[in-house]
Motif scaffolding. Structure first.
Motif, PDB file in Angstrom:
ATOM      1  N   ALA A  93       0.822  -1.211   0.000  1.00 54.55           N
ATOM      2  CA  ALA A  93       0.000   0.000   0.000  1.00 54.55           C
ATOM      3  C   ALA A  93       0.858   1.263   0.000  1.00 54.55           C
ATOM      4  CB  ALA A  93      -0.944   0.003   1.196  1.00 54.55           C
ATOM      5  N   ALA A  94       1.954   1.230   0.705  1.00 59.66           N
ATOM      6  CA  ALA A  94       2.819   2.406   0.769  1.00 59.66           C
ATOM      7  C   ALA A  94       3.459   2.694  -0.584  1.00 59.66           C
ATOM      8  CB  ALA A  94       3.900   2.210   1.822  1.00 59.66           C
ATOM      9  N   GLY A  95       3.560   1.689  -1.427  1.00 61.65           N
ATOM     10  CA  GLY A  95       4.162   1.867  -2.742  1.00 61.65           C
ATOM     11  C   GLY A  95       3.146   2.160  -3.821  1.00 61.65           C
ATOM     12  N   ALA A  96       2.073   2.843  -3.466  1.00 59.92           N
ATOM     13  CA  ALA A  96       0.997   3.104  -4.429  1.00 59.92           C
ATOM     14  C   ALA A  96       1.497   3.829  -5.678  1.00 59.92           C
ATOM     15  CB  ALA A  96      -0.115   3.902  -3.758  1.00 59.92           C
ATOM     16  N   ALA A  97       2.585   4.570  -5.542  1.00 59.26           N
ATOM     17  CA  ALA A  97       3.117   5.278  -6.703  1.00 59.26           C
ATOM     18  C   ALA A  97       3.753   4.315  -7.705  1.00 59.26           C
ATOM     19  CB  ALA A  97       4.147   6.314  -6.249  1.00 59.26           C
ATOM     20  N   ASP A  98       4.008   3.090  -7.292  1.00 61.34           N
ATOM     21  CA  ASP A  98       4.605   2.076  -8.151  1.00 61.34           C
ATOM     22  C   ASP A  98       3.511   1.465  -9.031  1.00 61.34           C
ATOM     23  OD1 ASP A  98       6.412   0.230  -9.220  1.00 61.34           O
ATOM     24  OD2 ASP A  98       6.021  -1.209  -7.624  1.00 61.34           O
ATOM     25  N   ARG A  99       3.000   2.243  -9.956  1.00 61.11           N
ATOM     26  CA  ARG A  99       1.821   1.866 -10.746  1.00 61.11           C
ATOM     27  C   ARG A  99       2.037   0.659 -11.649  1.00 61.11           C
ATOM     28  NH1 ARG A  99      -1.424   4.829  -8.175  1.00 61.11           N
ATOM     29  NH2 ARG A  99      -1.292   7.065  -8.216  1.00 61.11           N
ATOM     30  N   ASP A 100       3.271   0.403 -12.056  1.00 59.17           N
ATOM     31  CA  ASP A 100       3.493  -0.724 -12.955  1.00 59.17           C
ATOM     32  C   ASP A 100       3.633  -2.051 -12.213  1.00 59.17           C
ATOM     33  OD1 ASP A 100       5.995  -0.542 -11.814  1.00 59.17           O
ATOM     34  OD2 ASP A 100       7.075  -0.356 -13.706  1.00 59.17           O
ATOM     35  N   GLY A 101       3.533  -2.024 -10.880  1.00 64.41           N
ATOM     36  CA  GLY A 101       3.614  -3.251 -10.099  1.00 64.41           C
ATOM     37  C   GLY A 101       5.006  -3.828  -9.996  1.00 64.41           C
ATOM     38  N   GLY A 102       6.011  -3.028 -10.269  1.00 70.07           N
ATOM     39  CA  GLY A 102       7.379  -3.524 -10.251  1.00 70.07           C
ATOM     40  C   GLY A 102       7.807  -4.083  -8.912  1.00 70.07           C
ATOM     41  N   VAL A 103       7.490  -3.390  -7.832  1.00 67.89           N
ATOM     42  CA  VAL A 103       7.890  -3.855  -6.504  1.00 67.89           C
ATOM     43  C   VAL A 103       7.173  -5.155  -6.177  1.00 67.89           C
ATOM     44  CG1 VAL A 103       7.831  -3.331  -4.034  1.00 67.89           C
ATOM     45  CG2 VAL A 103       8.473  -1.559  -5.671  1.00 67.89           C
ATOM     46  N   ALA A 104       5.867  -5.177  -6.369  1.00 66.90           N
ATOM     47  CA  ALA A 104       5.092  -6.385  -6.081  1.00 66.90           C
ATOM     48  C   ALA A 104       5.541  -7.537  -6.978  1.00 66.90           C
ATOM     49  CB  ALA A 104       3.602  -6.113  -6.261  1.00 66.90           C
ATOM     50  N   GLY A 105       5.783  -7.258  -8.235  1.00 67.58           N
ATOM     51  CA  GLY A 105       6.230  -8.294  -9.164  1.00 67.58           C
ATOM     52  C   GLY A 105       7.573  -8.870  -8.774  1.00 67.58           C
ATOM     53  N   ARG A 106       8.520  -8.002  -8.396  1.00 66.81           N
ATOM     54  CA  ARG A 106       9.840  -8.485  -7.967  1.00 66.81           C
ATOM     55  C   ARG A 106       9.727  -9.300  -6.685  1.00 66.81           C
ATOM     56  NH1 ARG A 106      10.999  -3.392  -9.701  1.00 66.81           N
ATOM     57  NH2 ARG A 106      11.233  -2.547  -7.597  1.00 66.81           N
ATOM     58  N   PHE A 107       8.874  -8.845  -5.768  1.00 66.54           N
ATOM     59  CA  PHE A 107       8.661  -9.588  -4.527  1.00 66.54           C
ATOM     60  C   PHE A 107       8.118 -10.981  -4.835  1.00 66.54           C
ATOM     61  CE2 PHE A 107       5.963 -11.077  -1.094  1.00 66.54           C
ATOM     62  CZ  PHE A 107       6.812 -10.974  -0.006  1.00 66.54           C
ATOM     63  N   GLU A 108       7.100 -11.057  -5.693  1.00 70.20           N
ATOM     64  CA  GLU A 108       6.483 -12.339  -6.036  1.00 70.20           C
ATOM     65  C   GLU A 108       7.493 -13.262  -6.717  1.00 70.20           C
ATOM     66  OE1 GLU A 108       2.524 -14.049  -8.323  1.00 70.20           O
ATOM     67  OE2 GLU A 108       2.666 -11.927  -7.871  1.00 70.20           O
ATOM     68  N   GLU A 109       8.296 -12.722  -7.626  1.00 72.24           N
ATOM     69  CA  GLU A 109       9.315 -13.534  -8.302  1.00 72.24           C
ATOM     70  C   GLU A 109      10.346 -14.047  -7.305  1.00 72.24           C
ATOM     71  OE1 GLU A 109      10.929 -10.978 -11.301  1.00 72.24           O
ATOM     72  OE2 GLU A 109       9.035 -10.899 -12.405  1.00 72.24           O
ATOM     73  N   GLY A 110      10.777 -13.190  -6.390  1.00 72.27           N
ATOM     74  CA  GLY A 110      11.759 -13.598  -5.385  1.00 72.27           C
ATOM     75  C   GLY A 110      11.206 -14.661  -4.450  1.00 72.27           C
ATOM     76  N   LEU A 111       9.960 -14.495  -4.050  1.00 75.70           N
ATOM     77  CA  LEU A 111       9.332 -15.488  -3.176  1.00 75.70           C
ATOM     78  C   LEU A 111       9.213 -16.828  -3.897  1.00 75.70           C
ATOM     79  CD1 LEU A 111       7.972 -16.233  -0.532  1.00 75.70           C
ATOM     80  CD2 LEU A 111       5.841 -15.259  -1.434  1.00 75.70           C
ATOM     81  N   ALA A 112       8.798 -16.812  -5.147  1.00 77.81           N
ATOM     82  CA  ALA A 112       8.691 -18.051  -5.922  1.00 77.81           C
ATOM     83  C   ALA A 112      10.063 -18.729  -6.044  1.00 77.81           C
ATOM     84  CB  ALA A 112       8.098 -17.780  -7.302  1.00 77.81           C
ATOM     85  N   ALA A 113      11.106 -17.939  -6.255  1.00 79.62           N
ATOM     86  CA  ALA A 113      12.455 -18.513  -6.364  1.00 79.62           C
ATOM     87  C   ALA A 113      12.863 -19.190  -5.056  1.00 79.62           C
ATOM     88  CB  ALA A 113      13.461 -17.420  -6.730  1.00 79.62           C
ATOM     89  N   ARG A 114      12.550 -18.567  -3.925  1.00 77.20           N
ATOM     90  CA  ARG A 114      12.898 -19.160  -2.637  1.00 77.20           C
ATOM     91  C   ARG A 114      12.107 -20.445  -2.383  1.00 77.20           C
ATOM     92  NH1 ARG A 114      13.448 -13.898  -1.993  1.00 77.20           N
ATOM     93  NH2 ARG A 114      11.423 -13.447  -1.071  1.00 77.20           N
ATOM     94  N   VAL A 115      10.851 -20.458  -2.770  1.00 77.68           N
ATOM     95  CA  VAL A 115      10.046 -21.680  -2.614  1.00 77.68           C
ATOM     96  C   VAL A 115      10.643 -22.799  -3.458  1.00 77.68           C
ATOM     97  CG1 VAL A 115       7.790 -22.731  -3.071  1.00 77.68           C
ATOM     98  CG2 VAL A 115       7.913 -20.475  -1.990  1.00 77.68           C
ATOM     99  N   ARG A 116      10.996 -22.503  -4.715  1.00 78.49           N
ATOM    100  CA  ARG A 116      11.600 -23.519  -5.599  1.00 78.49           C
ATOM    101  C   ARG A 116      12.883 -24.078  -4.995  1.00 78.49           C
ATOM    102  NH1 ARG A 116      10.127 -20.011  -9.544  1.00 78.49           N
ATOM    103  NH2 ARG A 116      12.190 -19.094  -9.650  1.00 78.49           N
TER     104      ARG A 116
END
Length: 113
Positions: free
Chosen positions: A67-90
């Motif tokens: 929520a604090a990153g609302a200015a990140d309209r392209d979802g870059g922060v959320a996308g990088r977080f999701e990719e990193g989490l998926a990598a750690r799970v793998r």
């Protein structure tokens, strides 16, 4: 907390504000098997499992986390977080084992007034 024990309702459920607006009809604590892990166990697709775990985490907690990153309209922060989490799970499969979903089910009726 003991395995399978039902945690007490949080202060928001027992507080005056909740009691003024709602009547708690049902409260139960359930432990569910991880459906994504069941699919992984059947097909062994580590990538699919990791993506599903990451996506479910972001769906549940992303709005408050980012929520604090609302200015990140392209979802870059959320996308990088999701990719990193998926990598750690793998990286941790199958040694990390299966997760259990612990769900507090609440059914409340809104009071008139």
């Amino acid at each position: 907390m003991a395995a399978g024990a039902c945690p007490s309702p949080g202060p928001g459920l027992t507080g005056r504000r909740f009691a003024e607006l709602f009547r708690l009809e049902e409260e139960r604590f359930v432990v569910l098997a991880d459906p994504a892990f069941e699919r992984f166990s059947a097909d062994g697709d580590t990538g699919a499992y990791a993506r599903e775990v990451a996506a479910s985490f972001v769906a549940a907690f992303g709005p408050s986390l980012f929520a604090a990153g609302a200015a990140d309209r392209d979802g870059g922060v959320a996308g990088r977080f999701e990719e990193g989490l998926a990598a750690r799970v793998r990286e941790r499969l199958p040694a990390a084992g299966v997760a259990e979903w612990r769900v507090q089910v609440l059914r409340a009726t809104r009071l008139d007034g």
